[in-house]
Design a protein around this motif. Structure first.
Motif, PDB file in Angstrom:
ATOM      1  N   ILE A 247      17.624  -0.232   6.856  1.00 55.26           N
ATOM      2  CA  ILE A 247      16.978  -0.982   7.989  1.00 55.26           C
ATOM      3  C   ILE A 247      15.446  -0.554   7.615  1.00 55.26           C
ATOM      4  CG2 ILE A 247      15.928  -0.740  10.336  1.00 55.26           C
ATOM      5  CD1 ILE A 247      19.142  -0.535  10.987  1.00 55.26           C
ATOM      6  N   LYS A 248      15.163   0.729   7.180  1.00 48.68           N
ATOM      7  CA  LYS A 248      13.647   0.925   7.098  1.00 48.68           C
ATOM      8  C   LYS A 248      13.012   0.339   5.830  1.00 48.68           C
ATOM      9  CE  LYS A 248      13.503   5.575   9.177  1.00 48.68           C
ATOM     10  NZ  LYS A 248      13.561   7.091   8.909  1.00 48.68           N
ATOM     11  N   GLU A 249      13.872   0.051   4.637  1.00 53.87           N
ATOM     12  CA  GLU A 249      13.584  -0.483   3.404  1.00 53.87           C
ATOM     13  C   GLU A 249      13.577  -2.061   3.783  1.00 53.87           C
ATOM     14  OE1 GLU A 249      16.656   0.421   0.808  1.00 53.87           O
ATOM     15  OE2 GLU A 249      16.088   2.514   0.769  1.00 53.87           O
ATOM     16  N   GLN A 250      14.270  -2.661   4.471  1.00 52.98           N
ATOM     17  CA  GLN A 250      14.157  -4.116   4.813  1.00 52.98           C
ATOM     18  C   GLN A 250      12.848  -4.438   5.582  1.00 52.98           C
ATOM     19  OE1 GLN A 250      16.190  -6.551   3.401  1.00 52.98           O
ATOM     20  NE2 GLN A 250      14.168  -7.679   4.051  1.00 52.98           N
ATOM     21  N   ILE A 251      12.515  -3.452   6.333  1.00 48.19           N
ATOM     22  CA  ILE A 251      11.207  -3.524   7.470  1.00 48.19           C
ATOM     23  C   ILE A 251      10.304  -3.727   6.699  1.00 48.19           C
ATOM     24  CG2 ILE A 251       9.777  -2.567   9.108  1.00 48.19           C
ATOM     25  CD1 ILE A 251      12.236  -1.399  10.426  1.00 48.19           C
ATOM     26  N   LYS A 252      10.265  -2.607   5.472  1.00 50.63           N
ATOM     27  CA  LYS A 252       9.106  -2.758   4.551  1.00 50.63           C
ATOM     28  C   LYS A 252       9.098  -3.998   3.740  1.00 50.63           C
ATOM     29  CE  LYS A 252       7.091   0.459   1.026  1.00 50.63           C
ATOM     30  NZ  LYS A 252       7.175   1.768   0.063  1.00 50.63           N
TER      31      LYS A 252
END
Length: 375
Positions: A247-252
């Motif tokens: 999730i964090k990677e996709q937000i970035k």
């Protein structure tokens, strides 16, 4: 309407917000009610709206043979009981009925929640069918599950009913809307009145499709991605570190500069305030029955984007105003449109009225109470 029967609820799911609330409300009107949780062996008694533990349950789930043996503690209680109501039918429930409860002639009801039916196949489905043949009434929480169930069980000679659970939080939302101050509510959550707030999903399950939604939002205009506020509720169930990292990677990767991961789990007035927070809820689960969180958000007069593949025909038929998304690639355009041209206040009021009729305890409770009126 009062009910003076003694009723035993046997369930393989421990949901106080639904089943516990139902039994508590029933007990206010008279009668005596017991609730047995098959996985832990806990037995509770409800009387006059109050609940107390009669037999303390185990912290860990027992094996099936041990769970059946442990259920023998119910035998003395059955002398008092007129009605047994089974909730969430896993394979333990039919076995307890067969070995423990069926020895006494009782009026029996089974409530199919959804996943307890859809995920059953092979031997598990056959075991459950034994129970379905030994009850007088089978209820469902929505018409879609009822329809599919009847296609699989064409020869059952029992009564079928659709009876919905109420959503307790609707009363809290109603109370807050009576004296609602949007600026104050936004401030409580560290947002400004003028912020555009978008909620992505309703919980931490991968079924919410957070990654696909976040990927699609990358196509939003740069000013929207930098200025809008996104919030992802992750309060339950426990989210794995692997999925959280994704999730964090996709937000970035999607360049969402103001995206908040919310790990808190809210109840009562705080949850009501939370439902009133976003301008839009994006609810694009892979599968669902009848999302309580989405209904609560509609009742809070917020806007919804949901999947056209989800079984919400009833809401469409009732005239609910929400935006249907056919593919994830359509999401950015739909979101832009409803931010620029929000639905009218009259449509929001209509949405609230429809959800009240479908899911407010004041509206649905009578249907539950009627189940227990036997000759």
């Amino acid at each position: 309407m009062s009910n003076m029967n003694t009723i035993l609820f046997v369930s393989s799911i421990d949901k106080d917000a639904l089943l516990g609330e139902l039994i508590s409300r029933l007990s206010i009107n008279g009668g005596q009610y017991y609730r047995y949780y098959v996985l832990s062996g806990e037995l509770k008694m409800y009387e006059n709206g109050n609940c107390k533990v009669v037999i303390k349950g185990s912290k860990s789930s027992a094996s099936r043979p041990k769970a059946i043996l442990r259920a023998r503690k119910l035998i003395p209680l059955l002398k008092e009981v007129q009605i047994v109501h089974y909730h969430f039918i896993d394979t333990l429930v039919p076995l307890i009925d067969f070995f423990i409860i069926r020895k006494k002639p009782l009026f029996k009801i089974a409530t199919v929640w959804g996943s307890d039916f859809y995920k059953a196949s092979g031997i598990k489905a056959r075991i459950k069918s034994i129970l379905y043949r030994n009850v007088q009434t089978i209820t469902f929480t929505n018409d879609n599950t009822r329809k599919v169930f009847l296609e699989h069980h064409v020869n059952l000679s029992v009564n079928f009913r659709t009876v919905r659970f109420g959503l307790s939080i609707l009363s809290n939302i109603d109370s807050q809307l009576n004296d609602y101050n949007s600026s104050k509510n936004r401030k409580n959550w560290n947002y400004r009145e003028e912020d555009v707030v978008i909620a992505i999903g309703t919980n931490a399950s991968p079924n919410q499709n957070h990654l696909k939604i976040l990927s699609a939002l990358n196509s939003l205009p740069e000013n929207a991605k930098s200025n809008w506020r996104f919030i992802i509720p992750l309060g339950y169930p426990n989210v794995s570190q692997t999925y959280l990292n994704e999730i964090k990677e996709q937000i970035k990767a999607s360049h969402l500069e103001n995206c908040r991961l919310d790990f808190d789990y809210y109840k009562g007035e705080q949850l009501a305030s939370y439902r009133l927070l976003p301008d839009v809820l994006i609810q694009l689960q892979t599968t669902d029955q009848f999302s309580g969180a989405m209904q609560e958000t509609l009742f809070a007069k917020r806007q919804i984007i949901t999947g056209s593949w989800l079984p919400y025909n009833l809401l469409v038929q009732k005239g609910i105003s929400f935006s249907l998304c056919n593919t994830f690639s359509e999401l950015p355009e739909i979101l832009l449109n409803i931010i620029q041209k929000p639905i009218s206040e009259s449509d929001r009021i209509k949405n609230k009225k429809i959800i009240r009729e479908l899911s407010h305890w004041d509206e649905v409770f009578l249907s539950w109470n009627k189940l227990y009126t036997i000759d």
